[in-house]
Design an enzyme around this catalytic site. Structure first.
Site, mmCIF file in Angstrom:
data_model
loop_
_atom_site.group_PDB
_atom_site.id
_atom_site.type_symbol
_atom_site.label_atom_id
_atom_site.label_comp_id
_atom_site.label_asym_id
_atom_site.label_seq_id
_atom_site.Cartn_x
_atom_site.Cartn_y
_atom_site.Cartn_z
ATOM 1 N NE ARG A 151 17.312 -21.822 26.073
ATOM 2 C CZ ARG A 151 17.025 -23.047 26.524
ATOM 3 N NH1 ARG A 151 17.146 -23.306 27.839
ATOM 4 N NH2 ARG A 151 16.619 -23.992 25.707
ATOM 5 C CE LYS B 168 13.299 -20.970 23.267
ATOM 6 N NZ LYS B 168 14.394 -20.770 22.293
ATOM 7 N NE ARG C 293 21.366 -22.400 24.582
ATOM 8 C CZ ARG C 293 20.878 -23.340 25.380
ATOM 9 N NH1 ARG C 293 21.410 -23.524 26.568
ATOM 10 N NH2 ARG C 293 19.872 -24.094 24.987
ATOM 11 C CE1 TYR D 158 23.145 -23.109 19.613
ATOM 12 C CE2 TYR D 158 21.890 -24.905 20.595
ATOM 13 C CZ TYR D 158 22.345 -23.599 20.635
ATOM 14 O OH TYR D 158 21.993 -22.786 21.672
ATOM 15 C CG HIS E 182 17.767 -27.917 22.806
ATOM 16 N ND1 HIS E 182 18.758 -27.871 21.855
ATOM 17 C CD2 HIS E 182 17.483 -26.614 23.102
ATOM 18 C CE1 HIS E 182 19.063 -26.616 21.584
ATOM 19 N NE2 HIS E 182 18.306 -25.839 22.323
#
Length: 394
Positions: A220, A261, A340, A373, A363
């Site tokens: 990221r 994140k 990304r 995505y 993720h």
């Protein structure tokens, strides 16, 4: 006529107001004075219903007020209910909620209805993308929840409303193989060519390393800007068993408190040869910049820093990347986060499973990867075809 008992609620007609007025006893103040709450209505039944609501609120320790409006609830939440959030996050919610507050801000929070919330969001959706509408609905829900937690309202009406569909937002894009190759080539040349009028060129190694890490490793942009040299191992341990390849430890980001994140975003990623080469070149270039800055250098330990060693601003990175894209001949309508996205697309095109891509990009589940995505993934399950080709030879 039956006389009401001492302390019972009273309902009486007020001719000057042309309304019935009800008074509910709430007990006594410390000085012995009786506490009352008055309500009014056009009929006795309306007043009785309001008095019943007063007692229900009292039983649940909810202190509703006809003076506490939606705008106050939003302001209170943004001021007191977002502890630990960055200033940018608070500013984003404030900006997104402003059009909604313009519609509902003067409405008494206790009287707000789901229909009013839905109407306001539908109007908002006429000029905003669906994702932005979702942020507005979520922000309003959290603001009312904050008021609910403080005993200012009985229920959260925003939680009862679904997000209406808004306008089509800007779709995320992914570089093709030819475009990715052009960007990689331009990233090592564009900045050195002086693409910023009036500003001295920076070493091209910085932007090349940045592009390579995001495009070939899947970082990221906020993870790349926070990457430190002590989290980079360009040599690995080739002599141990099993060998440890060159790698980076993605444990930080430029988010509030420096956390990544999500917990799954903390990951250690092997580096392709091109990334090792780019990072070595960036280390040499940064060493030269450090020597040139002398005592003005801020030893932050960051891989990507300004010419004085400070953290790169996100806006500067966006401008840098647009110039790289311009030099690559692919147009300027690209953002660094789409490096990304392109990583995911290229990996999927090479047959890498969605599960493995989810691990690489940090993720928490494949559901997140498939949602974010969905346009870049090409999940083709080939196990059945491969087995059947062995069983039944054509």
């Amino acid at each position: 006529m039956t006389r009401r008992s001492w302390g019972d609620d009273g309902i009486y007609w007020v001719a000057s107001r042309n309304r019935y007025v009800g008074a509910a006893s709430l007990g006594f103040a410390p000085d012995g004075k009786r506490l009352r709450k008055t309500v009014s209505g056009r009929t006795k039944q309306e007043v009785k219903d309001k008095l019943r609501q007063v007692h229900e609120n009292l039983a649940q320790s909810v202190q509703t007020s006809k003076r506490y409006v939606v705008a106050q609830a939003i302001d209170d939440w943004l001021r007191d209910g977002m502890e630990g959030r960055s200033a940018d996050t608070i500013a984003k919610y404030r900006s997104v909620l402003k059009p909604v507050a313009d519609q509902l801000g003067r409405r008494v929070l206790a009287d707000l209805t789901p229909a009013e919330v839905r109407t306001a969001l539908v109007r908002f959706a006429r000029t905003h993308a669906t994702d932005t509408v979702g942020i507005a609905r979520l922000g309003l829900e959290r603001a009312i929840r904050h008021a609910e937690a403080n005993g200012l309202v009985r229920r959260n009406v925003a939680a009862l409303v679904d997000t209406p569909r808004g306008q089509q937002g800007r779709p995320s894009k992914a570089l093709t193989m030819d475009q990715a190759t052009a960007v990689l080539k331009a990233s090592g040349e564009a900045w050195a060519a002086g693409v910023f009028p009036g500003s001295p060129p920076r070493p091209p190694e910085l932007m090349r390393a940045y592009v390579v890490l995001c495009l070939l490793v899947g970082l990221r942009t906020e993870e790349a800007r926070a990457l430190r040299w002590d989290h980079v191992d360009l040599d690995g341990q080739p002599d141990v068993q099993p060998p440890v390849p060159p790698h980076i430890a993605v444990w930080r980001s430029v988010r509030a408190h420096g956390d990544t994140k999500t917990e799954k975003s903390r990951r250690t990623l092997g580096l392709p040869a091109l990334a090792v080469e780019a990072l070595r070149a960036q280390l040499r270039a940064q060493t030269e910049e450090k020597a040139a800055a002398g005592e003005f250098w801020e030893d932050s330990g960051l891989v990507f820093a300004t010419k004085l060693g400070k953290q790169l601003d996100a806006g500067n990175v966006r401008r840098m990347f647009k110039n790289v894209c311009k030099a690559a001949g692919i147009g300027v309508d690209w953002t660094p986060r789409e490096l990304r996205t392109s990583f995911v697309s290229l990996m999927s095109h090479q047959g890498v499973s969605t599960e493995e891509i989810a691990r690489l990009v940090g993720h928490s589940s494949t559901r997140v990867t498939e949602t974010v995505y969905r346009r870049e993934l090409r999940p083709v399950i080939t196990t059945g075809a491969e087995v059947m080709d062995q069983v039944f030879v054509a």
